[in-house]
Design an enzyme around this catalytic site. Structure first.
Site: not given
Ligand code: NAD
Length: 489
Positions: A175, A250, A381
């Site tokens: 997803k 992650e 962040e």
């Molecule tokens: P996000 O947490 O909003 O979403 C990530 C994914 O999870 C998306 O596909 C989203 O639709 C899904 N999602 C969101 N809420 C969910 C839920 N309750 N249940 C299931 N799925 C859900 O993150 P984002 O805004 O897309 O990305 C930014 C964040 O990602 C930043 O905090 C960044 O630091 C982190 N990030 C971490 C890494 C790593 O490897 N540690 C790499 C890239 C980004």
């Protein structure tokens, strides 16, 4: 405009509801594609397909060597299509074309590496002390894997999860982020062409709270691999605990990039800039807290400001552009809010300003000095091109400030002193530490966070073990089992 469909059981499907989500180009704010808005029904269809594939031929009986060969074929197709995939990603998330194409060109390595590993996972034969028994262990696929990815590096972060999972014999439902799903659907075309059986790899699209949540809670999902923010990560961890599911998280970071006065300052300045301004700061490993030793603090900031003042912000497809837009309007607003917070907290803005364009979500590179650990801009962040420069006295002070955070994803150390390089690296609470470098990553090297930056490790040989469960088999080759209720006198 491109109309994408989801990939379920090797068929191209609309959402059961028929609803769609528009995809916008972050620099023009124009809709360029639409993706299905999946929900519980679509999540269930995809998980059922993945579960059926796991249980039935040909995937259930495929040899590990044949799995590896399929993965290498997929790697070849991805190599052929890298230019196209990179363009799609840049269009969807607005990161520089050059960066997304470099990532896409690197992608096949995951499938070659883990494809090669597929038939090298061996069980054991413990020399058990019980007489008459031959015992051995088997590695069996853990089951259906739900992979949830963010928008900043869509395919790379999907490959981290899909490649070891396939190598272990699992089936997958991916997803991608609702803000950057197109490349995952283009990737599914490559999966189809490579000849994976139906249901082995599925891609569903839609919002996290809808189709994402349904995947996380689905009883037939065994492992959840998530890359994203802390809020979603916490919700997913709680839901996974309720269902006794394995989970990898992650999450975000607030990584310290530490510059000692004895460092090669030219290299350190390049590393500091790459650390925060690459991908417009939309990077989990962004070196967003720059710690600079007192004696060079002013000089180093001036150097950074001079280097960044002439940087070209703009269209990510223009080869001269060095900083692209922020991927979403919501994130653009968030970054601008943090800049206001920094000013209100008393940090000194040394570089930055207003969006230079009428259209598009551009934040000019911003540098704050006089930042201290209590400030929100040093603790939270931001996920944008905002550098917080802090001051330290000596090694102890640097380590204390660097570790004074809830996060622990990565850190950088710039020094010519070898003894100090070892000491600081050992004492930093971070999953990855670079010495005289920043941002180097590889499919071969474990990656993951300490503290609130996550649980588990991706990449490297051991990552394949995340996707198997160990079964112990006891074979009795000696006397038949005696009736336990007949007492021997
Ligand atoms: P996000 O947490 O909003 O979403 C990530 C994914 O999870 C998306 O596909 C989203 O639709 C899904 N999602 C969101 N809420 C969910 C839920 N309750 N249940 C299931 N799925 C859900 O993150 P984002 O805004 O897309 O990305 C930014 C964040 O990602 C930043 O905090 C960044 O630091 C982190 N990030 C971490 C890494 C790593 O490897 N540690 C790499 C890239 C980004």
């Amino acid at each position: 405009m491109k109309i994408y469909k989801m990939f379920i059981d090797n068929a191209w499907e609309d959402a059961a509801s028929g609803e769609r989500i528009p995809s916008l180009e972050p620099w023009s704010e124009q809709v360029w594609a639409s993706i299905p808005r999946g929900d519980t029904k679509d999540a269930d269809r995809a998980v059922q397909a993945a579960h059926a594939a796991l249980q039935s031929q040909p995937w259930a009986g495929i040899s590990a060597t044949a799995r590896g060969a399929l993965m290498r074929r997929l790697g070849d197709i991805l190599t052929r299509d890298a230019g196209h995939l990179g363009r799609i990603e840049a269009q969807d998330n607005g990161k520089l074309l050059a960066e997304m194409q470099a990532q896409a060109a690197y992608l096949p390595q995951y499938f070659y590496y883990y494809g090669g590993l597929a038939d090298k996972l061996e069980g054991t034969v413990p020399p058990v002390e019980r007489p008459g028994f031959f015992t051995y262990t088997r590695h069996e696929p853990i089951g259906v894997v739900a992979a949830l990815t963010p928008w900043n590096s869509p395919l790379l972060l999907a490959a981290n999860k899909i490649a070891p999972a396939l190598a272990a014999g699992c089936t997958i439902v991916l997803k991608p982020s609702e803000h950057a799903s197109a490349s995952a659907l283009e990737f599914a075309r490559a999966v189809e062409e490579a000849g994976f059986p139906p249901g082995v790899v599925n891609v569903v699209t839609g919002y996290g709270a809808e189709v994402g949540d349904a995947l996380v809670r689905h009883p037939l999902v065994s492992r959840i691999c998530f890359t994203g923010g802390e809020i979603a990560g916490r919700a997913i961890n709680e839901a996974a605990a309720r269902g006794f599911k394995h989970v990898d998280l992650e999450l975000g970071g607030k990584s310290a990039n530490i510059v000692f006065a004895d460092a090669d300052l030219e290299a350190a300045a390049n590393g500091a800039i790459a650390g925060i301004f690459g991908a417009s700061g939309q990077s989990c490993i962004a070196g967003s807290r720059l710690l600079v030793e007192d004696s060079i603090y002013e000089r180093f900031i001036e150097k950074l400001v001079t280097m960044m003042a002439s940087v070209k912000v703009g269209d990510p497809f223009d080869p001269h552009t060095q900083i692209g837009p922020i991927t979403t309007k919501a994130q653009y607003d968030r970054v601008n809010d943090y800049i206001c917070v920094g000013l209100a907290e008393g940090a000194r803005r040394r570089l930055g300003g207003d969006n230079p364009f009428e259209r598009g979500w551009f934040v000019p590179p911003t540098i704050f000095s006089e930042v201290t650990s209590e400030m929100r801009i040093a603790r939270e962040e931001i996920f944008g091109p905002v550098l917080c420069v802090m001051r330290f006295r000596d090694t102890e002070d640097a380590i204390r400030i660097a570790n004074d955070t809830l996060y622990g994803l990565a850190a950088g150390v710039w020094t010519r002193d070898l003894r100090r390089a070892f000491e600081v690296s050992n004492r930093l609470e971070a999953g990855t530490v670079w010495v005289n470098a920043y941002r180097a990553l590889s499919y071969m090297v474990p990656f993951g966070g300490y503290k609130n930056s996550g649980l588990g490790r991706e990449n490297g040989i051991d990552a394949i073990r995340n996707f198997v469960q160990v079964k112990s088999v006891w074979m009795n080759y000696a006397a038949p089992v005696a009736n336990p209720f007949v007492m021997k006198i």
